[in-house]
Structures are given as structure tokens and as C-alpha cells.
Design a protein around this motif. Structure first.
Motif, PDB file in Angstrom:
ATOM      1  N   GLN A 142       0.820  -1.211   0.000  1.00  0.00           N
ATOM      2  CA  GLN A 142       0.000   0.000   0.000  1.00  0.00           C
ATOM      3  C   GLN A 142       0.856   1.265   0.000  1.00  0.00           C
ATOM      4  N   MET A 143       1.921   1.266   0.786  1.00  0.00           N
ATOM      5  CA  MET A 143       2.763   2.449   0.913  1.00  0.00           C
ATOM      6  C   MET A 143       3.651   2.664  -0.304  1.00  0.00           C
ATOM      7  N   LEU A 144       4.326   1.594  -0.727  1.00  0.00           N
ATOM      8  CA  LEU A 144       5.368   1.736  -1.733  1.00  0.00           C
ATOM      9  C   LEU A 144       4.886   1.573  -3.170  1.00  0.00           C
ATOM     10  N   TYR A 145       3.902   0.716  -3.383  1.00  0.00           N
ATOM     11  CA  TYR A 145       3.520   0.389  -4.760  1.00  0.00           C
ATOM     12  C   TYR A 145       2.155   0.934  -5.173  1.00  0.00           C
ATOM     13  N   LEU A 146       1.224   1.017  -4.254  1.00  0.00           N
ATOM     14  CA  LEU A 146      -0.099   1.525  -4.608  1.00  0.00           C
ATOM     15  C   LEU A 146      -0.230   3.025  -4.354  1.00  0.00           C
ATOM     16  N   GLY A 147       0.741   3.603  -3.691  1.00  0.00           N
ATOM     17  CA  GLY A 147       0.742   5.042  -3.471  1.00  0.00           C
ATOM     18  C   GLY A 147      -0.395   5.540  -2.614  1.00  0.00           C
ATOM     19  N   MET A 148      -0.861   4.716  -1.692  1.00  0.00           N
ATOM     20  CA  MET A 148      -1.970   5.111  -0.831  1.00  0.00           C
ATOM     21  C   MET A 148      -1.495   6.045   0.278  1.00  0.00           C
ATOM     22  N   THR A 149      -2.336   7.000   0.625  1.00  0.00           N
ATOM     23  CA  THR A 149      -2.021   7.896   1.732  1.00  0.00           C
ATOM     24  C   THR A 149      -2.249   7.171   3.054  1.00  0.00           C
ATOM     25  N   GLU A 150      -1.749   7.743   4.135  1.00  0.00           N
ATOM     26  CA  GLU A 150      -1.953   7.131   5.447  1.00  0.00           C
ATOM     27  C   GLU A 150      -3.439   7.039   5.783  1.00  0.00           C
ATOM     28  N   GLU A 151      -4.197   8.060   5.436  1.00  0.00           N
ATOM     29  CA  GLU A 151      -5.630   8.022   5.726  1.00  0.00           C
ATOM     30  C   GLU A 151      -6.334   6.934   4.926  1.00  0.00           C
ATOM     31  N   GLU A 152      -5.906   6.706   3.704  1.00  0.00           N
ATOM     32  CA  GLU A 152      -6.493   5.636   2.892  1.00  0.00           C
ATOM     33  C   GLU A 152      -6.153   4.269   3.485  1.00  0.00           C
ATOM     34  N   ILE A 153      -4.935   4.122   3.984  1.00  0.00           N
ATOM     35  CA  ILE A 153      -4.533   2.865   4.612  1.00  0.00           C
ATOM     36  C   ILE A 153      -5.302   2.654   5.907  1.00  0.00           C
ATOM     37  N   PHE A 212       6.981   4.717  -5.042  1.00  0.00           N
ATOM     38  CA  PHE A 212       7.246   5.678  -3.966  1.00  0.00           C
ATOM     39  C   PHE A 212       8.737   5.950  -3.849  1.00  0.00           C
ATOM     40  N   GLY A 213       9.549   4.891  -3.877  1.00  0.00           N
ATOM     41  CA  GLY A 213      10.992   5.059  -3.758  1.00  0.00           C
ATOM     42  C   GLY A 213      11.563   5.908  -4.874  1.00  0.00           C
ATOM     43  N   LYS A 214      11.091   5.683  -6.088  1.00  0.00           N
ATOM     44  CA  LYS A 214      11.573   6.468  -7.230  1.00  0.00           C
ATOM     45  C   LYS A 214      11.138   7.923  -7.115  1.00  0.00           C
ATOM     46  N   GLU A 215       9.883   8.136  -6.753  1.00  0.00           N
ATOM     47  CA  GLU A 215       9.356   9.501  -6.683  1.00  0.00           C
ATOM     48  C   GLU A 215      10.070  10.337  -5.633  1.00  0.00           C
ATOM     49  N   HIS A 216      10.394   9.707  -4.497  1.00  0.00           N
ATOM     50  CA  HIS A 216      10.999  10.454  -3.399  1.00  0.00           C
ATOM     51  C   HIS A 216      12.514  10.253  -3.303  1.00  0.00           C
TER      52      HIS A 216
END
Length: 271
Positions: A142-153, A212-216
Motif C-alpha cells: 500500500q505504501m510503496l507500490y499503490l501510493g496510498m495515503t496514510e488516511e487511505e490505509i 514511492f521510492g523512485k518519486e521520493h
């Protein structure tokens, strides 16, 4: 008497595998599910395929088709292949089967969530111990590959909490206080006979190649530590805000199992 179920969670290096072993040695008769096993709730390290895909895999790897069949479970219209338990030197076998996992961004968010939540919905086990089946692999995806926000998780886990209502379960969270030290330990433990690191390069690649890793531009040890600190904070939010009394937090690698069992017994009596 009904038996509780336990989900053992924590960051990489928390000692989950050791804790699961010690817990199962004391809770006689409990069934243990570790990563790579066929599990009623979790699909890490397993290929999740249609019948058509399954038949093609058997054809493509006909030399080990019997081994594949032995490590396959039919679940509805799907086949679940515990492919990491198949020992073979066929080039790229494990890499190719990895493409059929539900993680690593292989599925979109809706499809991923539907599969996970439906399997938890159908689960009604007793006397079971699960290793990293409710946080680690799901949250990493969810964090790294789906790009979900903390609130979405958090919203996802609220739905999961609702599904688990009435089902006997406790989350035992092994809390890592020294994350760099935990990483150093696991780096030393997971090496080949020549001392070459096996786990750490894979973990870095998993982070660095994720959207996520690539973007940041989170890379190397510093990037990994930032990710794990962020994940730990999120997991604590999930436990505090959602699962509440269904969680027991234990200091990783700094516990007395008898004390943990006494704590679990106290919570179980209050159910």
C-alpha cells in the motif's frame, strides 16, 4: 473452549520468526502459518493464478510440474502456488512466478483490497498463529507500490477491523526500538555460506524500484531507515486508533515469553 488466534507483527529484524517458534512451543496444538506457506488469510510469496495461467505454468515448467502440483492449493476459481517452497535451479522460475503475486503493484488498489478483505471475511480459524499476515506485506504494498495515503490505509484497516469483529484474534506487535541495529543483525544473519548478503540487496531493490521510492529518491540505508520509521509510526497509529485492545505490544528481542503469555491470558479472560 475456543482458542484465540495470534497475528505476530513487527518490522524486519524484529525477530518474528523466533517469537512465533517460541510461542508455538508453549501453545501446544496451535497451527503456525509463516511467509510462503499456504495461509487462509495471507498470500505473500505465493502465486495467485487463474486455471488458464496455471495450466500454462505447468506446461512452461513441465520438468517440475509434479512439484508445482504438490505446492498448489485450489481456492474457488483460483490456484495458489507456494512457489518459494519449490527448490529448483531452473533459470528465472521464482522471478517469473513472482509476477503472479498480488503484491508489488501487480494488481490495482481495488482488486488488491477485494482479494485481501474477502479472504479475511471467509476465515474462521481457531488456534492459529500467523507470521506477518496482517501488517507487513499488505502495508508495504500500500505504501510503496499503490501510493496510498496514510488516511487511505487507515480506512482499509477500519474495514478489516469490521470484518474481524466476532472472530477471535490478537495482534502481537514486536516493537523495534533500534531500527538500524535490527537491520544490521538481519544483514549478518541472512548471508550465504561465502558471506554474501542475500536479504539486504533485495530489500533495497524492493524500496528503490517502487513508485514511492523512485518519486521520493529514497535509496540506500538512509532511504530504508526512513521508510521503516514511517511504517512503524503508521502501524502504531493503526493499533492505537483501530485495533486498540486487540493488540499487545512487546519489546522486540527483549521479552520473557512467560510474561507475554501471562499478558495474553489476561486479555483472553477479559473477552
Amino acid at each position: 473452549m475456543e482458542q484465540n488466534n495470534y497475528f505476530v507483527e513487527g518490522l524486519q529484524g524484529a525477530g518474528k520468526t523466533t517469537f512465533v517458534r517460541l510461542l508455538s512451543e508453549r501453545l501446544h496444538g496451535y497451527k503456525v502459518f509463516q511467509e510462503g506457506d499456504f495461509s487462509p488469510v495471507e498470500l505473500a510469496w505465493c502465486a495467485y493464478v487463474t486455471e488458464e495461467q496455471y495450466q500454462k505454468i505447468l506446461t512452461d515448467y513441465s520438468a517440475i510440474d509434479e512439484e508445482i502440483k504438490q505446492k498448489t492449493v485450489t481456492e474457488g476459481e483460483r490456484k495458489i502456488i507456494c512457489y518459494t517452497q519449490i527448490l529448483t535451479d531452473i533459470p528465472n522460475f521464482h522471478k517469473n512466478l513472482e509476477k503472479f503475486e498480488i503484491y508489488n503493484g501487480n494488481l490495482d488498489r481495488a482488486a488488491f483490497e477485494n482479494i485481501v478483505l474477502e479472504r479475511f471475511r471467509k476465515w474462521n480459524g481457531q488456534g492459529q498463529i500467523f507470521e506477518c499476515s496482517i501488517f507487513q506485506n499488505i502495508i508495504e504494498n500500500q505504501m510503496l507500490y499503490l501510493g496510498m495515503t496514510e488516511e487511505e490505509i487507515l480506512d482499509f484497516y477500519r474495514r478489516l477491523k469490521s470484518i474481524l469483529a466476532g472472530k477471535l484474534h490478537k495482534i502481537i506487535y514486536l516493537d523495534v526500538e533500534d531500527i538500524p541495529g535490527g537491520i544490521d543483525t538481519i544483514r549478518k544473519e541472512r548471508c550465504d555460506e561465502k558471506g554474501n548478503e542475500l536479504w539486504f540487496p533485495l530489500m533495497l531493490r524492493y524500496l528503490e524500484e517502487s513508485p514511492f521510492g523512485k518519486e521520493h529518491a529514497w535509496t540506500g540505508m538512509n532511504g530504508l531507515l526512513r521508510h521503516l520509521e514511517r511504517r512503524k509510526a503508521l502501524e502504531h497509529r493503526i493499533m492505537t486508533e483501530i485495533f486498540g485492545e486487540n493488540t499487545v505490544v512487546v519489546k522486540a528481542k527483549n521479552y520473557v515469553m512467560e510474561d507475554v503469555l501471562a499478558q495474553l491470558s489476561f486479555y483472553n479472560q477479559g473477552m
